[in-house]
Design a protein around this motif. Structure first.
Motif, short mmCIF file in Angstrom:
data_model
loop_
_atom_site.label_atom_id
_atom_site.label_comp_id
_atom_site.label_asym_id
_atom_site.label_seq_id
_atom_site.Cartn_x
_atom_site.Cartn_y
_atom_site.Cartn_z
N ILE A 227 45.37 44.99 42.39
CA ILE A 227 45.73 43.94 41.44
C ILE A 227 47.02 44.30 40.72
O ILE A 227 47.96 43.50 40.62
CB ILE A 227 44.59 43.74 40.41
CG1 ILE A 227 43.33 43.23 41.11
CG2 ILE A 227 45.02 42.79 39.30
CD1 ILE A 227 42.10 43.24 40.22
N ASN B 110 48.47 36.62 41.07
CA ASN B 110 47.75 36.47 39.80
C ASN B 110 46.25 36.32 40.06
O ASN B 110 45.83 35.43 40.77
CB ASN B 110 48.27 35.21 39.08
CG ASN B 110 47.63 35.03 37.71
OD1 ASN B 110 47.22 36.00 37.07
ND2 ASN B 110 47.52 33.79 37.29
N PRO B 111 45.42 37.20 39.49
CA PRO B 111 43.98 37.06 39.72
C PRO B 111 43.43 35.83 39.00
O PRO B 111 43.69 35.65 37.81
CB PRO B 111 43.39 38.35 39.14
CG PRO B 111 44.44 38.95 38.30
CD PRO B 111 45.76 38.39 38.68
N VAL C 104 36.91 36.27 39.29
CA VAL C 104 36.21 37.50 39.69
C VAL C 104 34.75 37.12 39.94
O VAL C 104 34.16 36.39 39.13
CB VAL C 104 36.29 38.59 38.59
CG1 VAL C 104 35.51 39.84 39.02
CG2 VAL C 104 37.74 38.94 38.29
N LEU D 67 40.87 42.77 34.79
CA LEU D 67 41.75 41.69 34.34
C LEU D 67 42.61 42.09 33.16
O LEU D 67 43.55 41.38 32.81
CB LEU D 67 40.91 40.45 34.00
CG LEU D 67 40.15 39.85 35.20
CD1 LEU D 67 39.27 38.69 34.73
CD2 LEU D 67 41.13 39.37 36.28
N THR E 216 37.78 34.40 30.00
CA THR E 216 38.64 35.42 29.39
C THR E 216 39.68 34.75 28.50
O THR E 216 39.84 33.52 28.51
CB THR E 216 39.37 36.24 30.46
OG1 THR E 216 40.30 35.39 31.13
CG2 THR E 216 38.39 36.82 31.47
N ARG F 201 40.55 32.68 32.49
CA ARG F 201 39.98 32.99 33.81
C ARG F 201 38.45 32.94 33.76
O ARG F 201 37.84 33.18 32.72
CB ARG F 201 40.40 34.38 34.25
CG ARG F 201 41.86 34.48 34.62
CD ARG F 201 42.26 35.93 34.76
NE ARG F 201 43.64 36.11 35.13
CZ ARG F 201 44.44 37.04 34.62
NH1 ARG F 201 43.97 37.88 33.71
NH2 ARG F 201 45.69 37.14 35.03
N VAL G 138 37.65 39.88 43.84
CA VAL G 138 38.70 39.28 43.01
C VAL G 138 39.46 38.29 43.88
O VAL G 138 39.87 38.61 44.99
CB VAL G 138 39.67 40.36 42.46
CG1 VAL G 138 40.81 39.72 41.68
CG2 VAL G 138 38.91 41.35 41.59
#
Lengths: 363, 363, 363, 363
Positions: free
Chosen positions: D143, D150-151, D154, D188, D220, D224, D244
């Motif tokens: 990551i 960009n993650p 999850v 993250l 988050t 996210r 992820v």
């Protein structure tokens, strides 16, 4: 309901396990074909299959081949009947799909090579179905497009769950290793020039005197090595793997055969294909669909009579290798119409049709 | 060449990507069927496909359905045309295979449920092809035979490499999530009773306002949870996975999709299926072969009009859930001929034909 | 800070790549040991490593062995120095961990076998670290507990990304195949009785005259076959796989080496271990931790002097086999204290300590 | 034998399963440390462990912390004892490795955050061992280096084979989900701002009223989504997976856990790690080795007091979410020394030490 475009009328000779499988495939899931004649040395078996798919029984195989309502022939009789039957197809000018082996000895196989050459067009296709399996096709494509660099080694693994008692070491060469002979020739596009057989400790499931498993080693015209583990009484499943090791990469097929991955009882995993139908059902169906399309045009689309002859010759050397423990050379006769020194195989398929497209249309 | 048994004569309505794919499949690799009529709102497209496969163009879809030479209909037109066209098939008493969605709203879908019920026999099959995919079939079988114990959770992952610009969040529900709606109903054999949509950070490839990816959560009649990650602009490949978590085991499909495993450049791995043809080509062909066999008997063999209605109802709730951020209940109307409280789905397929056998024979 | 229980004081002879790796492991992550003396024929190198870990340099290896502050010795010097150095350890009665090979010829190796036998207790451990790798340990356990039935075949694959120019075919046998010699002996618990080397097409990366890859075939005392593909210039990664094929099952290690599985760019897969540290780092550390524990008790815990001698003898036959193309027998001398006909290996480890427990404590 | 460099003298408080595991690890395989004091509320247990590893028993935990021979403290007592014990470590200025949870409620956890801030240097490390697992480290690295873009999402899966009867839904949040809380924050690098818990059909193995499995959803700070399936009575094995999904790729860990792949009984597969020792043994050992190295320098090397506080706060919200069925916000107090709006976590580890290097040396 409408009258469809005319179908290819097929005679199926021999409806044991393999022949009946093909007869059902032609009758129920092969577009553009119809089984009109069924033949078997066991009349009851012939009648049963013919009844199931709406075909006639013809008791004499040669008569079945010559039958005026028959356009093409599928031969799934025992190997010792093949020489005469394939010759009859050539005599009648009818396309034929012949299950391996082409014949039971080199000379009679070569006679068919010459007979077809004299005829001047390819009519004889051999039932090496792996050439139509999606995995082998992808592996061949990977080699051909340079994805592995120059191929240096091929490792084959061929494991059957069980075989009849009469499968001795010689039979394992003729009936099982023959597939790897064709795979090696197909993938490497060159002839096999010698065979060696290494015999070690046998499974207790093998009859006395039978070396099961064995390690077979081929050398090719350019000096490449091919190893083949042949083990036909594993008691486990039908496991066929092939790995090609090239200068810039290696590739394996047959490794991740599974529909569903489970986690149960502390273990993860999947089912291995239990038999040849689960492993190669798609290959057989594609082979048949494409043969029907080609036969409807009076030709073939796949491995031909030369491939059948070469396989017989290599297996004959393999049987000697089993018996003597020596490295036995394979000496092929001249390929009709080809300079004797030609390295590549020159498979008999029509030019321009080199990959399965799953669509076997007829014009 | 012989005259074969009469073929099912099919009209194909709509020959965009999906319809043309089906038309070619019927023409070249589906046993027992022939495309006799092609219709499309774009005359050029219709002419092109019809020419390729030897069919007539009929400009009016309703006329195509009523055409006396047409035995059965395949609908691959845009969703908004479906209600009228499916009704016309019912009126004509002709079997129809309708691509999703059944219609574009709950009421018109339910009207078709009632119309078919009034007719008294199943004629409408929905194109939820995953029910014919070998992996989904094996997963369903594993559940049905108790291999996982009571199923508690289903996790779905649906990733497309790319979609057109107009695929907004609502469209993702109607066009992509609809497959998981049917998968969940198929695997769990019960109705979905509510939908929730969780919207997080979107990929920069998504247009403003579109939540891509999203997490969709279904609850079922018995209280089970189904999660679905829907992500249609991954830029990678076509990845469809489903995991069922049961009391005694879990099982996943779509994980080990590969023909060849390679070791190159310091990495091992394989190709992911790039698109829906590579992933679901076998499922589409099996669906079509079995539909042809059933339609030739005047019936269907797969998900029916009720499955189509339920999917529309769930997706309508899903669209509301996208817009409101709330958990939205799904309230299905009464199933004709079934007590309102019935828990299980009662799919419309003929009794006794519950698994694909790859062989679509006709008597 | 407290005074800990006294540590094993180790002299490290040879601090090239392997020796420096061990020296660092002893200094920073091996419980109960301390490097007190470093020796190398290159004084600068010795000084650098000694400085890093707080040890003294002793210029003469034999002096280092006899140093009164040294409790045990780790030998990672070039092979030709081993005979004298191991003998010096025996003379001094100090436990020694000797990297392969034991010595560079059969006779000198056997002399050490006899010297240790005369001493009457095991002091010499060989650095065959794979015996401490979690995968090999699990595979051995699977065999020992009957999980595969009687083992019939072993297939080894040993691929290095690259080697120095001087790695010719003979060197490949002595330096790489030697690991598979020990693996085969370890897994099958019997001696190797003959070696054959098959030479095919070489990678263009190999110098003229060097057969890279090669196929090596061992036969064992009971007649089992072991195949080994040795390929040391793949350009890809460090790939070591072993498959054992038994009567009731087969098992493979080294296949699914990956920390993270990714889906990117249309492909799924993972990284292959790039080098021996990533692949066998755990094995080296476990080997060292257990040797320290055993050496602190004045003994060894792993493959011993006989295993070292047998490996040298097999490799010597292997070199002849490379040169002659023949199957070359391996004829071991009598094992001291064992009847000449003993089939099993009788590894020199202490009785009762047969599996790595990751905990190398000292009482 | 030599006198080694002085070891870190550790007091272990609480020698239940986890504490005894750590005590043994410190005593037998952690370089540079020695357990000098053992404490447990059960005197017999304390005596047994102390006897095994050569330590003293101190009956009062606070006295053990203050013991002049103790350099650092490892706390593995029940959570309700942590607040007082960690505070005592801070008072004594001694580094402490505290097993999760930091304390049993937000306020007492935050008090420790403030106490450490007042002290001015990090002394409290939390036992989130997954940050030292080679797979999580590799995933984090992937990551961080942009390998996935960009993650966006999850997905966590956490399955235990079995738990004690008292593990109700709230306990599952506090004891199991807490690991995924830290994993999400670690991967993250931002805070969790809300928690939702979806409760579906429970396994029949769960006591009445306990929802096992559950789906937990975190949001988050940047929006996210993180999903977590928590299922602690699977009866199967210890399965921990994390995926992820980023803009340019996805990556999964925990999928291919196996030492040996077998083919037996018609199935291929491998063993799933049966428990946390098999799955995270390496992580625990690496965590301990690195903590010992850092504690010897008077500091920490891993997740700190803030990470412990944040995890407690998220779990407290999670417990409310279980009880109410609502989405519950997480509102963290100000981070001492950081602007309240800071997005990234600012883990307390020393700058410049961001990846496990397996070597925990002390200068």
């Amino acid at each position: 309901m409408a009258e469809p475009a005319s179908d290819l009328r097929v005679a199926v000779l021999g409806v044991g396990m393999m022949g009946a499988f093909h007869a059902d495939a032609l009758a129920t899931r092969t577009k553009g074909a119809r089984v009109v004649v069924v033949n078997d040395f066991a009349p009851d078996k012939a009648a049963e299959v013919a009844g199931r798919i709406g075909a006639r029984v013809v008791a004499d195989p040669l008569e079945a081949i010559r039958d005026p309502e028959v356009d093409a022939v599928l031969i799934a009789t025992p190997g010792k009947a093949h020489a005469e039957q394939v010759q009859a197809c050539l005599d009648a000018g009818k396309p034929v799909l012949c299950e391996k082996p082409l014949t039971t000895d080199e000379d009679s196989s070569y006679a068919l090579v010459e007979a077809e050459a004299a005829l001047g067009r390819p009519l004889v296709q051999l039932g090496f179905m792996r050439r139509f399996d999606a995995e082998y096709v992808a592996l061949k494509e990977l080699i051909t497009t340079g994805g592995l660099g120059n191929p240096l080694l091929v490792h084959c693994t061929h494991r059957n769950p069980s075989v009849p008692e009469f499968f001795n070491s010689e039979f394992m060469i003729r009936d099982s290793v023959v597939h790897e002979v064709d795979v090696a020739r197909f993938l490497l596009d060159e002839e096999i020039t010698s065979v060696r057989v290494l015999r070690g400790v046998a499974t207790s499931a093998a009859p006395a005197g039978t070396s099961d498993p064995m390690i077979v080693v081929f050398e090719t015209a350019s000096g490449r090595l091919v190893t083949d583990e042949i083990y036909v009484r594993t008691g486990i499943a039908y496991e066929v793997r092939t790995e090609v090791v090239g200068e810039t990469g290696s590739a394996t097929i047959g490794l991740d055969q599974n529909l569903v991955r489970t986690s149960t009882d502390g273990r993860w995993g999947g089912q291995i294909t239990p038999g040849f139908v689960e492993r190669f059902g798609q290959a057989y169906d594609t082979e048949l669909q494409r043969w029907v399309a080609a036969a409807s045009r009076g030709t073939i689309d796949g491995p031909g009579v030369w491939d059948g002859y070469a396989a017989v010759a290599v297996c004959e050397a393999g049987v000697k290798a089993v018996q003597t423990g020596e490295k036995v050379p394979v000496e092929l006769k001249a390929k009709p119409g080809a300079p004797a020194s030609a390295a590549a195989l020159g498979t008999d398929a029509e030019p321009g049709i080199t990959e399965p497209d799953l669509i076997g249309g007829r014009p």
